[in-house]
Design an enzyme around this catalytic site. Structure first.
Site, PDB file in Angstrom:
ATOM      1  N   LYS A 105     -95.465  23.815  -2.717  1.00 30.30           N
ATOM      2  CA  LYS A 105     -94.883  22.541  -2.289  1.00 30.30           C
ATOM      3  C   LYS A 105     -95.580  21.394  -3.028  1.00 30.30           C
ATOM      4  CE  LYS A 105     -93.773  24.125   2.411  1.00 30.30           C
ATOM      5  NZ  LYS A 105     -92.385  23.914   2.725  1.00 30.30           N
ATOM      6  N   ARG A 120     -80.914  49.049  -1.852  1.00 33.63           N
ATOM      7  CA  ARG A 120     -80.135  50.277  -1.633  1.00 33.63           C
ATOM      8  C   ARG A 120     -78.628  50.047  -1.701  1.00 33.63           C
ATOM      9  NH1 ARG A 120     -83.070  51.986   3.758  1.00 33.63           N
ATOM     10  NH2 ARG A 120     -82.501  49.814   4.015  1.00 33.63           N
ATOM     11  N   LYS A 124     -95.770  37.666   1.513  1.00 33.62           N
ATOM     12  CA  LYS A 124     -96.552  37.779   2.729  1.00 33.62           C
ATOM     13  C   LYS A 124     -95.810  38.693   3.705  1.00 33.62           C
ATOM     14  CE  LYS A 124     -95.918  34.959   6.054  1.00 33.62           C
ATOM     15  NZ  LYS A 124     -95.511  33.915   7.020  1.00 33.62           N
ATOM     16  N   HIS A 138    -100.704  30.005   5.387  1.00 31.99           N
ATOM     17  CA  HIS A 138    -100.406  28.628   4.973  1.00 31.99           C
ATOM     18  C   HIS A 138    -101.413  27.607   5.513  1.00 31.99           C
ATOM     19  CE1 HIS A 138     -96.821  30.678   3.955  1.00 31.99           C
ATOM     20  NE2 HIS A 138     -96.204  30.566   5.108  1.00 31.99           N
ATOM     21  N   GLY A 171     -85.708  44.281  -3.281  1.00 32.32           N
ATOM     22  CA  GLY A 171     -85.241  43.622  -2.053  1.00 32.32           C
ATOM     23  C   GLY A 171     -84.290  42.494  -2.428  1.00 32.32           C
ATOM     24  N   LEU A 198     -84.759  36.736   2.041  1.00 28.42           N
ATOM     25  CA  LEU A 198     -85.608  35.899   1.188  1.00 28.42           C
ATOM     26  C   LEU A 198     -84.964  35.709  -0.186  1.00 28.42           C
ATOM     27  CD1 LEU A 198     -88.416  34.460   0.903  1.00 28.42           C
ATOM     28  CD2 LEU A 198     -89.157  36.537  -0.243  1.00 28.42           C
ATOM     29  N   ALA A 199     -84.461  36.809  -0.734  1.00 28.48           N
ATOM     30  CA  ALA A 199     -83.838  36.725  -2.060  1.00 28.48           C
ATOM     31  C   ALA A 199     -82.650  35.773  -2.018  1.00 28.48           C
ATOM     32  CB  ALA A 199     -83.396  38.113  -2.526  1.00 28.48           C
ATOM     33  N   ARG A 200     -81.823  35.903  -1.008  1.00 34.04           N
ATOM     34  CA  ARG A 200     -80.597  35.088  -0.976  1.00 34.04           C
ATOM     35  C   ARG A 200     -80.899  33.620  -0.665  1.00 34.04           C
ATOM     36  NH1 ARG A 200     -77.678  36.464   3.004  1.00 34.04           N
ATOM     37  NH2 ARG A 200     -78.970  38.133   3.777  1.00 34.04           N
ATOM     38  N   LYS A 236     -89.493  19.195  13.318  1.00 31.55           N
ATOM     39  CA  LYS A 236     -90.200  19.823  12.193  1.00 31.55           C
ATOM     40  C   LYS A 236     -91.129  18.785  11.594  1.00 31.55           C
ATOM     41  CE  LYS A 236     -89.331  22.185   7.766  1.00 31.55           C
ATOM     42  NZ  LYS A 236     -90.032  23.446   7.992  1.00 31.55           N
TER      43      LYS A 236
HETATM   44  N1  LIG Z   1     -86.957  35.848   4.980  1.00 33.74           N
HETATM   45  C1  LIG Z   1     -87.875  34.888   4.926  1.00 33.74           C
HETATM   46  O1  LIG Z   1     -87.619  33.717   5.253  1.00 33.74           O
HETATM   47  C2  LIG Z   1     -89.239  35.188   4.461  1.00 33.74           C
HETATM   48  C3  LIG Z   1     -89.591  36.468   4.089  1.00 33.74           C
HETATM   49  N2  LIG Z   1     -90.854  36.700   3.618  1.00 33.74           N
HETATM   50  C4  LIG Z   1     -91.227  38.052   3.204  1.00 33.74           C
HETATM   51  O2  LIG Z   1     -90.306  38.527   2.236  1.00 33.74           O
HETATM   52  C5  LIG Z   1     -90.139  39.927   2.371  1.00 33.74           C
HETATM   53  C6  LIG Z   1     -88.658  40.236   2.513  1.00 33.74           C
HETATM   54  O3  LIG Z   1     -88.172  39.651   3.692  1.00 33.74           O
HETATM   55  P1  LIG Z   1     -86.610  39.513   3.987  1.00 33.74           P
HETATM   56  O4  LIG Z   1     -85.859  39.164   2.759  1.00 33.74           O
HETATM   57  O5  LIG Z   1     -86.512  38.639   5.158  1.00 33.74           O
HETATM   58  O6  LIG Z   1     -86.213  41.020   4.405  1.00 33.74           O
HETATM   59  P2  LIG Z   1     -84.762  41.640   4.514  1.00 33.74           P
HETATM   60  O7  LIG Z   1     -84.869  42.740   5.504  1.00 33.74           O
HETATM   61  O8  LIG Z   1     -83.739  40.595   4.706  1.00 33.74           O
HETATM   62  O9  LIG Z   1     -84.508  42.281   3.063  1.00 33.74           O
HETATM   63  C7  LIG Z   1     -85.079  43.487   2.650  1.00 33.74           C
HETATM   64  C8  LIG Z   1     -84.518  43.891   1.317  1.00 33.74           C
HETATM   65  O10 LIG Z   1     -85.082  45.137   0.923  1.00 33.74           O
HETATM   66  C9  LIG Z   1     -84.030  46.107   0.714  1.00 33.74           C
HETATM   67  N3  LIG Z   1     -84.523  47.387   1.184  1.00 33.74           N
HETATM   68  C10 LIG Z   1     -84.999  47.687   2.409  1.00 33.74           C
HETATM   69  N4  LIG Z   1     -85.392  48.955   2.467  1.00 33.74           N
HETATM   70  C11 LIG Z   1     -85.197  49.472   1.231  1.00 33.74           C
HETATM   71  C12 LIG Z   1     -85.434  50.736   0.645  1.00 33.74           C
HETATM   72  N5  LIG Z   1     -85.978  51.746   1.330  1.00 33.74           N
HETATM   73  N6  LIG Z   1     -85.106  50.906  -0.638  1.00 33.74           N
HETATM   74  C13 LIG Z   1     -84.540  49.910  -1.363  1.00 33.74           C
HETATM   75  N7  LIG Z   1     -84.298  48.691  -0.857  1.00 33.74           N
HETATM   76  C14 LIG Z   1     -84.627  48.470   0.420  1.00 33.74           C
HETATM   77  C15 LIG Z   1     -82.862  45.579   1.526  1.00 33.74           C
HETATM   78  O11 LIG Z   1     -81.611  45.956   1.039  1.00 33.74           O
HETATM   79  P3  LIG Z   1     -80.867  47.339   1.477  1.00 33.74           P
HETATM   80  O12 LIG Z   1     -81.039  47.452   2.949  1.00 33.74           O
HETATM   81  O13 LIG Z   1     -79.487  47.175   0.976  1.00 33.74           O
HETATM   82  O14 LIG Z   1     -81.607  48.377   0.755  1.00 33.74           O
HETATM   83  C16 LIG Z   1     -83.015  44.087   1.275  1.00 33.74           C
HETATM   84  O15 LIG Z   1     -82.546  43.751  -0.011  1.00 33.74           O
HETATM   85  C17 LIG Z   1     -90.992  40.334   3.570  1.00 33.74           C
HETATM   86  O16 LIG Z   1     -92.240  40.754   3.106  1.00 33.74           O
HETATM   87  C18 LIG Z   1     -91.149  39.050   4.350  1.00 33.74           C
HETATM   88  O17 LIG Z   1     -92.325  39.067   5.114  1.00 33.74           O
HETATM   89  C19 LIG Z   1     -91.778  35.702   3.478  1.00 33.74           C
HETATM   90  C20 LIG Z   1     -91.485  34.427   3.839  1.00 33.74           C
HETATM   91  C21 LIG Z   1     -90.217  34.047   4.398  1.00 33.74           C
HETATM   92  O1  LIG Z   2     -93.852  31.757   5.983  1.00 36.03           O
HETATM   93  C1  LIG Z   2     -93.218  31.219   6.847  1.00 36.03           C
HETATM   94  O2  LIG Z   2     -92.913  29.912   6.720  1.00 36.03           O
HETATM   95  C2  LIG Z   2     -91.839  29.336   7.431  1.00 36.03           C
HETATM   96  C3  LIG Z   2     -92.044  27.832   7.364  1.00 36.03           C
HETATM   97  O3  LIG Z   2     -91.933  27.430   6.019  1.00 36.03           O
HETATM   98  P1  LIG Z   2     -91.469  25.968   5.662  1.00 36.03           P
HETATM   99  O4  LIG Z   2     -91.509  25.938   4.182  1.00 36.03           O
HETATM  100  O5  LIG Z   2     -90.101  25.774   6.244  1.00 36.03           O
HETATM  101  O6  LIG Z   2     -92.450  25.049   6.307  1.00 36.03           O
HETATM  102  C4  LIG Z   2     -91.795  29.815   8.868  1.00 36.03           C
HETATM  103  O7  LIG Z   2     -90.618  29.352   9.498  1.00 36.03           O
HETATM  104  C5  LIG Z   2     -91.817  31.308   8.899  1.00 36.03           C
HETATM  105  O8  LIG Z   2     -91.887  31.763  10.248  1.00 36.03           O
HETATM  106  C6  LIG Z   2     -92.996  31.853   8.147  1.00 36.03           C
HETATM  107  O9  LIG Z   2     -92.877  33.269   8.019  1.00 36.03           O
END
Ligand SMILES: NC(=O)C1=CN([C@@H]2O[C@H](COP(=O)(O)OP(=O)(O)OC[C@H]3O[C@@H](n4cnc5c(N)ncnc54)[C@H](OP(=O)(O)O)[C@@H]3O)[C@@H](O)[C@H]2O)C=CC1
Ligand SMILES: O=C1O[C@H](COP(=O)(O)O)[C@@H](O)[C@H](O)[C@H]1O
Length: 508
Positions: free
Chosen positions: A203, A63, A169, A261, A29, A34-36, A366
Site C-alpha cells: 500500500k 483443477r 498468507k 499486517h 489457484g 484472490l486471483a479473481r 473501515k
Molecule cells: N481471498 C482473499 O481475499 C485472500 C486470500 N489470501 C490467501 O490466498 C490464498 C488463496 O485464497 P482464495 O483465493 O481465497 O482461495 P479459493 O479457495 O478461492 O481458491 C483456491 C484456488 O486453488 C484451486 N485449487 C484448490 N485445490 C486445488 C488442488 N488440489 N489442485 C489444483 N487447484 C486447486 C482452486 O480451484 P479448483 O477448485 O478449480 O481447483 C482455486 O483456484 C490463501 O492462502 C489465502 O489465505 C490472502 C489474502 C486475502
Molecule cells: O489479509 C487480510 O486483509 C483484509 C484487509 O485488507 P485491506 O487491504 O482491505 O485492509 C482482511 O479483510 C482479511 O480478513 C485478511 O485476511
C-alpha cells in the site's frame, strides 16, 4: 510475438521505472477468489500502465476443466468486475493473448511435467529465457507440497534466468507451523527466491511511513520515548468474514491481521533508519525491532488483551447477522473477530511507550490508521482561560482518506486565549491528484523485478509469531469465550481496560 506495449501514463510520467526481465507468471489457484479479485486485475493494471515486461506470459493453474479460451474469459470477467480502472479493450485483448491455462491437481506430478514443457515451449516461441514466478494463491496446506513438486520437476533452478516463489498468507497457524513451512520451503528454494506477501507493504500509504520518517528532518527529533506518550494502530473493518468461514474459524483476528499486517505496521513505525532502501537493510531493521517487542506475560493477559466477537447489529444502515450466524460458522464458535492489545517495545527508543493495537470485523466503519500521541506540554499557562489543550497527535491514515494529519492547538479567534485542536493535513488525493495503484500491482511488479524489499523475510515472520504465540497460548489456557460486541459499534467497551491512565482510543 505479442507484447503489451508501454502506454503513456500521466500519473507516472517523469518517474523512473525499472523494467523487469521477460517473465512467465504462473498462478497456482488461478480461478480462486484472490486471483479473481486481486491478482488478475493487478496484472491488467500493470499492462495498462505499460509496466509488464517484454516477453510476459501468464499461466493459470487449477483443477477446473478450462481451456485457454475459457481461462481468458474468466480473466476478462474478473478484470471487468474488480479492476480499479474500467478496462481498455485493446490492452485487455493483448493481455489475454498472453494468458494460458494448465488444468490439474496440485498433487499430480504429471501437472508439473506439463508445466515444464509449456514453459520451455514459451522460451522457444519467444526466443528468450523467461524468469519464472510461481505465485501460490492457494490454500496454505498446498504451499510446501507445490514447492516440493516444483523442485522434483526441476522447475526451481534455471541457468541464465531467475526462479521465484510468491507465498501468500498465512505462514502457518502457529510459531511451530511457520517454522516447519519455512523449513520445507528452504529445503527447495533459497531465501532470496522466496517472496512472502504481506499486502499491506504494497500500500502506498504504508510505504509512505518510511518516506515520512526518513526523508524529513522534522519528525525524527521527537520520534521516541522522550516525546511520544503512546502509539495506537487501528485496523477497523466494516465487512464481516465475506464467506470465508472455513479459513476464519481456524484463524481469528489475531492470526488474520495482527500477526502479519499490524505487526508490519508497528515495525515500520518503530524501526531504526535503514542504511539503504533495499531488501536486506530494511528487513534487518524491521526484524530487529520486532524482536524487541514484548508480548504480555501470562499473568497480564487480562489487563493487556481483549478478545471480542460481533453479534447481530446494523452496519451502514443494513442489518447484519452475528458472527455465529454466518454461513459455515460453528454456532458455539469462540473465534475472536476483534482483538485489542497493549505491547511494549523494549529498546532504547521506545522503552516505556505502550503500543496499542486493535482490529475488528463489522465495526462501525473501515479505517486503518496509526496515531502517535505526544506527551502533554509540561506546563499549561492558559488553563485559567477555560481552554483545553489536547495532546498533539500525528495520524497516518492508511485508508481511506489516505494522508497524514498533525493535530495542534490553536487559539479560537475572538477568544481571549481559548484553544481548540486543529489539523495540519496532507491528503494524497488532493495533493497528487491521482489514484494510487493497488497493493498487489506494486508487489507483483516488484516480484518480477526481483526486489524483495516489500516482502517479509523468514526471521520477521518468526519474530511476529514469537509475539503472537504466547498470547494465543494464554487465551487457550484460560478458555474464555470472546466478549460480544454489536455489529456496527466500535467494538467491546472492555477494550478501554488495556489503556494506561490518561490514554484513550481514538474514535472510529
Ligand atoms: N481471498 C482473499 O481475499 C485472500 C486470500 N489470501 C490467501 O490466498 C490464498 C488463496 O485464497 P482464495 O483465493 O481465497 O482461495 P479459493 O479457495 O478461492 O481458491 C483456491 C484456488 O486453488 C484451486 N485449487 C484448490 N485445490 C486445488 C488442488 N488440489 N489442485 C489444483 N487447484 C486447486 C482452486 O480451484 P479448483 O477448485 O478449480 O481447483 C482455486 O483456484 C490463501 O492462502 C489465502 O489465505 C490472502 C489474502 C486475502
Ligand atoms: O489479509 C487480510 O486483509 C483484509 C484487509 O485488507 P485491506 O487491504 O482491505 O485492509 C482482511 O479483510 C482479511 O480478513 C485478511 O485476511
Amino acid at each position: 510475438m505479442a507484447v503489451v506495449e508501454r502506454r503513456r501514463n500521466p500519473l507516472t510520467e517523469g518517474l523512473e521505472r525499472p523494467v523487469a526481465a521477460p517473465t512467465a507468471l504462473v498462478i497456482f489457484g488461478a480461478t480462486g477468489d484472490l486471483a479473481r479479485r486481486k491478482l488478475l486485475p493487478a496484472v491488467y493494471n500493470l499492462a495498462h500502465d505499460g509496466a509488464l515486461p517484454h516477453g510476459f506470459r501468464l499461466i493459470g493453474v487449477a483443477r477446473g476443466e478450462l481451456d485457454d479460451q475459457g481461462y481468458r474469459e474468466l480473466i476478462a470477467t474478473a478484470v471487468e468486475r474488480f479492476s480499479r480502472r474500467r478496462p481498455d479493450r485493446d490492452v485487455l485483448a493483448r493481455l489475454l493473448e498472453l494468458a494460458t491455462y494448465e488444468p490439474g491437481s496440485f498433487d499430480d506430478s504429471e501437472l508439473y511435467v506439463r508445466l515444464r514443457q509449456r514453459l520451455e515451449r514459451f522460451d522457444r516461441d519467444d526466443c528468450l529465457r523467461h524468469n519464472r514466478i510461481f505465485y501460490l494463491a492457494t490454500a496454505p496446506a498446498f504451499f510446501a507440497p507445490i514447492v516440493e513438486a516444483l523442485g522434483a520437476a526441476e522447475l526451481t533452478r534455471l541457468e541464465e534466468a531467475e526462479v521465484r516463489a510468491v507465498v501468500e498468507k498465512p505462514i502457518g497457524r502457529s510459531l511451530d507451523e511457520a517454522r516447519e513451512l519455512n523449513r520445507r520451503l528452504r529445503a527447495v528454494l533459497e531465501e532470496r527466491q522466496i517472496y512472502r506477501i504481506d499486502h499491506y507493504l504494497g500500500k502506498e500509504t504504508v510505504q509512505n511511513i518510511l518516506a515520512l520518517r526518513f526523508a524529513n528532518g522534522l519528525f525524527e527529533p521527537f520520534w521516541n520515548r522522550n516525546y511520544v506518550d503512546y502509539v495506537q494502530i487501528t485496523v477497523a473493518e466494516d465487512i464481516g468474514i465475506e464467506g470465508r468461514a472455513g479459513y476464519y474459524e481456524s484463524s481469528g483476528a489475531l492470526r488474520d491481521l495482527v500477526q502479519n499486517h499490524m505487526l508490519q505496521l508497528l515495525a515500520l513505525i518503530a524501526m531504526e533508519p535503514p542504511v539503504r532502501f533495499a531488501a536486506d537493510p530494511v528487513r534487518d531493521e524491521k526484524a530487529k525491532v520486532l524482536r524487541a517487542v514484548r508480548p504480555p506475560a501470562p499473568q497480564q493477559i487480562d489487563e493487556a488483551t481483549v478478545r471480542g466477537q460481533y453479534v447481530r447489529g446494523v452496519v451502514e444502515g443494513e442489518e447484519v447477522p452475528g458472527y455465529r450466524e454466518e454461513d459455515g460458522v460453528d454456532p458455539q464458535s469462540r473465534t475472536e473477530t476483534y482483538v485489542a492489545l497493549r505491547l511494549a517495545v523494549e529498546n532504547w527508543r521506545w522503552a516505556g511507550v505502550p503500543f496499542y493495537l486493535r482490529t475488528g470485523k463489522r465495526l462501525v466503519r473501515k479505517l486503518t490508521e496509526i496515531a502517535l500521541t505526544l506527551k502533554p506540554v509540561p506546563h499549561l499557562a492558559f488553563q485559567a482561560e477555560g481552554g483545553i489543550a489536547q495532546q498533539n497527535e500525528i495520524v497516518l491514515s492508511v485508508q481511506p482518506n489516505e494522508g497524514v494529519a498533525i493535530s495542534i492547538n490553536a487559539k479560537i479567534p475572538g477568544s481571549r486565549m481559548q484553544m481548540r485542536p486543529v489539523k495540519l493535513e496532507f491528503l494524497y488525493g488532493s495533493t497528487f491528484l491521482s489514484e494510487s495503484p493497488e497493493a498487489y500491482e506494486r508487489l507483483i511488479l516488484d516480484a518480477m523485478l526481483g526486489d524483495a524489499t516489500l516482502f517479509t523475510r523468514e526471521d520477521e515472520v518468526a519474530a511476529q509469531w514469537a509475539i503472537c504465540q504466547p498470547i494465543l497460548d494464554a487465551w487457550a489456557r484460560k478458555g474464555e469465550p470472546p466478549l460480544p460486541y454489536q455489529a456496527g459499534s466500535e467494538g467491546p467497551a472492555a477494550a478501554n481496560r488495556i489503556l494506561l491512565p490518561g490514554h484513550r482510543w481514538r474514535r472510529l
